[in-house]
Write an enzyme that holds these catalytic residues in place. Structure first.
Site, PDB file in Angstrom:
ATOM      1  CB  CYS A 169      48.117  57.166  45.858  1.00 16.52           C
ATOM      2  SG  CYS A 169      46.812  57.441  44.643  1.00 16.52           S
TER       3      CYS A 169
ATOM      4  CB  CYS B 269      41.016  57.168  46.040  1.00 12.92           C
ATOM      5  SG  CYS B 269      40.752  55.515  45.886  1.00 12.92           S
TER       6      CYS B 269
ATOM      7  CB  CYS C 282      45.194  53.243  49.592  1.00 14.86           C
ATOM      8  SG  CYS C 282      45.163  51.962  48.230  1.00 14.86           S
TER       9      CYS C 282
ATOM     10  CE1 TYR D 148      29.971  29.138  54.697  1.00 15.06           C
ATOM     11  CE2 TYR D 148      31.357  27.873  56.242  1.00 15.06           C
ATOM     12  CZ  TYR D 148      30.143  28.646  55.920  1.00 15.06           C
ATOM     13  OH  TYR D 148      29.164  28.530  56.982  1.00 15.06           O
TER      14      TYR D 148
ATOM     15  CD  GLU E 152      31.194  27.726  47.853  1.00 12.03           C
ATOM     16  OE1 GLU E 152      30.384  28.464  47.667  1.00 12.03           O
ATOM     17  OE2 GLU E 152      32.335  28.023  48.578  1.00 12.03           O
TER      18      GLU E 152
ATOM     19  CB  CYS F  42      38.003  38.020  55.443  1.00 14.99           C
ATOM     20  SG  CYS F  42      36.245  37.362  54.923  1.00 14.99           S
TER      21      CYS F  42
END
Length: 470
Positions: free
Chosen positions: A77, A83, A86, A331, A352, A428
């Protein structure tokens, strides 16, 4: 050795040692303090100019390279380094996976301090580029300028931008012409919107003065080829709005769902805003093993569709359901995991806290002709009382996939009180996952661990853990 330069310290011939948090790399200064350096690769030898000094660390940038790491590659890129996304695009992918697996192991050992089995190998992503199914871009009438533009003589004709925020600069937008994160027609749609707006004098948002017509652009895609485009307008100008929306509908007839929002709040979040359907239907459909899941403008869905399928297969494998179990899916969101595993379970109960997500989960279950899934709205800290357990059955397995903050300690306590035979914890953020594993260590042992890379070219990594009752 260090020397002073305009009151900033420069450290010479510093070897970059490791990948650190948030995509930056780590080195050691001669005084023993840690240096955090962006846009370098472990193994590089560099001169570092510091721009921030704290008690335990420095932050700096590489101003000269003496040796290049064997893991370094040329970024694809043109915006790399400017940016904010990435950040690992200058590192070969195999090495990215090594650092991600090491990060998970470090968190579980250092924070969790629990006994761990041998890790299963991290599952890499088959696609390293063009893997995202959702992108959000911002408009600005004061785009980020390159050094060459700043040094040029004369006025710049056009300062409009449609792209990404510059890191740590909320009011500066980098104009993006080609992004490697989302498959076409994403780039074509974004560039067409910018060009049409410029030609037709549609004003771009001014984030300081809070004025201008065009605010944000969201593009969502699915593995089945469906496309959602949502334009967020700041000003309510029907004539100009319809001019742009008609152009998009004509130029890109493949758009499944064309929508807009008029939002004149200080912030650009749409979750408390009314979404208007302009053309098509107000959702797109994702598919997985024959199951269909509707995604609307406000839905959460894993942003890497292909890897989401792999993640869910690992989750199902860890649960090792025999067909007679009651499973609680915490969740649950729009019920994707619950429905994905439902054919292997006697019954699945999804919980949830967001009412709109539960409505979608029920719609999806009906669409998929799934009758053994129940979905409930509730605060996870409060819902699991004796009445709820009596009504829905005692779970044999709990699957939990919380947000980045992990589970509230009261939720962990509820799970310990319920005491299922197995817990499959999808995370995550392995740091908060490790914290929660420590809280459950007295009753549960970790028997399987497998990281999953959902976000190539970044430091982010998912992790799946199986806990079994001691």
């Amino acid at each position: 050795m260090a020397r002073k330069n305009t009151d900033k310290v420069i450290f010479n011939h510093i070897k970059v040692l490791d990948a650190g948090a948030k995509g930056v790399s780590v080195a050691k200064a001669p005084d023993g303090k840690v240096i955090f350096i962006p846009n370098v690769v472990p193994g590089d030898v560099v001169d570092v100019q510091t721009f921030k000094k704290r008690k335990a660390y420095y932050e700096g940038k590489a101003v000269r390279f003496h040796e290049l790491s064997e893991h370094r590659i040329t970024p694809k890129c043109e915006y790399f380094g400017t940016c904010g996304g990435c950040k690992w695009q200058n590192m070969n992918y195999d090495q990215q996976l090594v650092f991600k697996q090491n990060e998970v192991r470090n968190h579980l050992q250092r924070i969790g301090k629990v006994s761990l089995p041998e890790f299963e190998p991290i599952l890499g992503s088959e696609k390293q580029f063009f893997y995202r199914n959702k992108m959000e871009f911002s408009f600005s009438n004061a785009r980020w300028l390159t050094e060459a533009e700043i040094d040029s003589v004369g006025e710049l004709d056009n300062r409009n931008a449609l792209g990404f925020h510059i890191p740590r600069m909320w009011d500066k937008i980098l104009d993006i012409h080609k992004c490697y994160l989302q498959e076409d027609p994403s780039n074509a749609i974004r560039n067409a919107v910018r060009q049409f707006a410029n030609v037709n004098d549609l004003s771009f948002f001014n984030p300081r003065n809070h004025e201008g017509l065009l605010r944000t652009l969201m593009i969502r895609t699915t593995s089945t080829g469906e496309i959602m485009v949502l334009i967020q307008f700041f000003e309510d100008d029907q004539q100009k709005r319809e001019l742009l929306m008609d152009h998009l509908a004509e130029r890109f007839p493949e758009i499944t769902s064309l929508q807009y929002v008029v939002n004149n709040k200080p912030n650009d979040t749409i979750y408390d805003q009314q979404v208007h359907l302009y053309k098509g239907r107000d959702y797109i459909l994702e598919e997985m093993e024959g199951l269909q899941f509707s995604i609307n403008a406000k839905s959460f869905y894993q942003t890497n569709s292909d890897q989401a399928y792999e993640l869910y297969k690992i989750t199902r494998d860890f649960a090792d359901l025999q067909g007679d179990e009651i499973v609680y899916d915490l969740y649950t969101g729009t019920g994707t995991i619950a429905q994905f595993i439902s054919k292997k379970a006697a019954r699945v109960v999804g919980v949830e806290s967001v009412p709109e997500a539960i409505i979608e989960a029920r719609i999806n279950a009906e669409r998929n002709n799934i009758t053994n899934c129940d979905f409930h709205v509730g605060d996870m800290k409060m819902i699991f009382n004796q009445e709820f357990i009596a009504q829905h059955g005692h779970p044999d397995v709990i699957i939990t996939d919380p947000p980045r903050d992990g589970m509230h300690k009261d939720v962990v306590e509820q799970i310990l009180n319920i005491a299922p035979q197995k817990i499959v914890y999808v995370s995550c953020n392995s740091a908060t996952q490790a914290r929660d594993l420590a809280l459950m260590d007295e009753k549960y042992k970790v028997t399987r661990v497998r990281p999953v890379d959902m976000f190539p070219q970044t430091h982010h990594v998912e992790n799946v853990v199986l806990l079994e009752k001691r």
